[in-house]
Design an enzyme around this catalytic site. Structure first.
Site: not given
Length: 319
Positions: A11, A72, A102-105, A125, A127, A129, A154, A162, A170-171, A185, A249
């Site tokens: 990504g 990918r 990221g981790d796949g890379t 990434t 994320d 993560d 807001r 509402r 963030g997967r 907040g 996205h």
């Protein structure tokens, strides 16, 4: 080492271009030949590789996305695909590779390093993560995109009294939801790392309603589940007028923040240093504002942990 390559994979994340720029210019500063690989590991297998000059990365530090594009690749997961990639690099004479993603890379970089081709990973990434680094490239920009969007939501939430459920990316990591929830907040932050009891969320909404609160904001990480379904559950339970926004996205796009540009520049440059030192199979990162590097195997076998003190603080401030 005289010739190295750089690619982006997985990504896209704001700041990837700044990292590519740093890699290219750092390499050229040290009189290395630097080659850009287009479309990630797919492009590496197909030989979609071009030599890069100073002008190749001019005027890109402020641009989102990645000028090298991303893809990918299932084929690259195989030994055959990895050997095809190595053969392409041998044709040009590349001696090392820097991968941004990221981790796949990083798993791809791990496999190439095991086959005798040194790689350095740069964490890119939104994320956030990846273990071994306090921040990944793109996280700060995505966070600010979310904060800006929630501020706007807001306004309308207040006007119409509402409850809004806002689903963020963030997967399987809740960093974006947590940081945005604290910054905005939010009344509740729902993340995969903490199984928040639905009844607690409902009780908090009802307490707010009883004291005259006109609106509520709930941040939900996509790893927990569907924001639409969560919003419907709230409506069914409370009969409150509830709306759901899935930011999607939009969180990946936009000009990178100053923080992400500086982070990407520091990490990209350090990755070149490591290859010049003959070091492969490492990931660069930032910890306590110091650029560090770790064994990629260690990083891939470690789970990223969220800052639970921040989560507790978010709950304390949203009473």
């Amino acid at each position: 080492m005289k010739k190295i390559g750089v690619l982006t994979s997985g990504g896209d994340a704001p700041g990837m271009n700044a990292a590519v720029r740093a890699v290219v210019r750092k390499a050229l500063y040290h009189d290395l030949d630097i080659y850009g690989i287009y479309y990630g590991y797919d492009g590496l297998m197909e030989g979609n590789i071009q030599k890069m000059e100073l002008g190749s990365v001019g005027d890109i530090i402020q641009r989102g996305g990645t000028i090298l594009y991303s893809a990918r690749s299932d084929d690259f997961r195989t030994d055959e695909g990895q050997m095809r990639a190595i053969e392409q690099m041998k044709k040009i004479g590349l001696e090392g590779l820097i991968v941004i993603g990221g981790d796949g890379t990083f798993r791809g970089a791990q496999k190439l390093t095991e086959k005798g081709f040194p790689c350095i990973g740069v964490p890119g990434t939104i994320d956030n993560d990846i273990s071994g680094t306090d921040f990944t490239i793109g996280f700060d920009t995505a966070l600010n995109t979310i904060v800006d969007a929630v501020d706007k939501i807001r306004d309308t939430a207040t006007s119409h009294e509402r409850t809004y459920v806002i689903e963020v990316m963030g997967r399987d990591a809740g960093d974006l939801a947590l940081w945005a929830g604290l910054a905005n907040g939010a009344e509740s932050v729902i993340i995969p790392e903490r199984n928040e009891d639905f009844e607690n969320v409902i009780a908090k909404l009802k307490r707010g309603q009883e004291r005259g609160k006109k609106h509520s904001i709930i941040l939900l990480a996509e790893g927990v589940g569907s924001g639409v379904e969560y919003g419907q559950r709230i409506k069914d339970e409370t009969n409150m007028e509830t709306r759901v926004t899935v930011l999607g996205h939009i969180q990946r796009g936009g000009s990178p923040s100053g923080f992400d540009r500086v982070l990407a520049s520091r990490l990209g440059a350090r990755a070149v240093d490591l290859l010049m030192e003959g070091i492969g199979g490492r990931m660069v990162g930032i910890q306590n504002n110091v650029v560090v590097h770790h064994d990629i195997n260690e990083i891939l076998n470690k789970k990223h942990h969220i800052n639970m003190k921040m989560y507790e603080l978010s709950n304390q401030l949203s009473i």
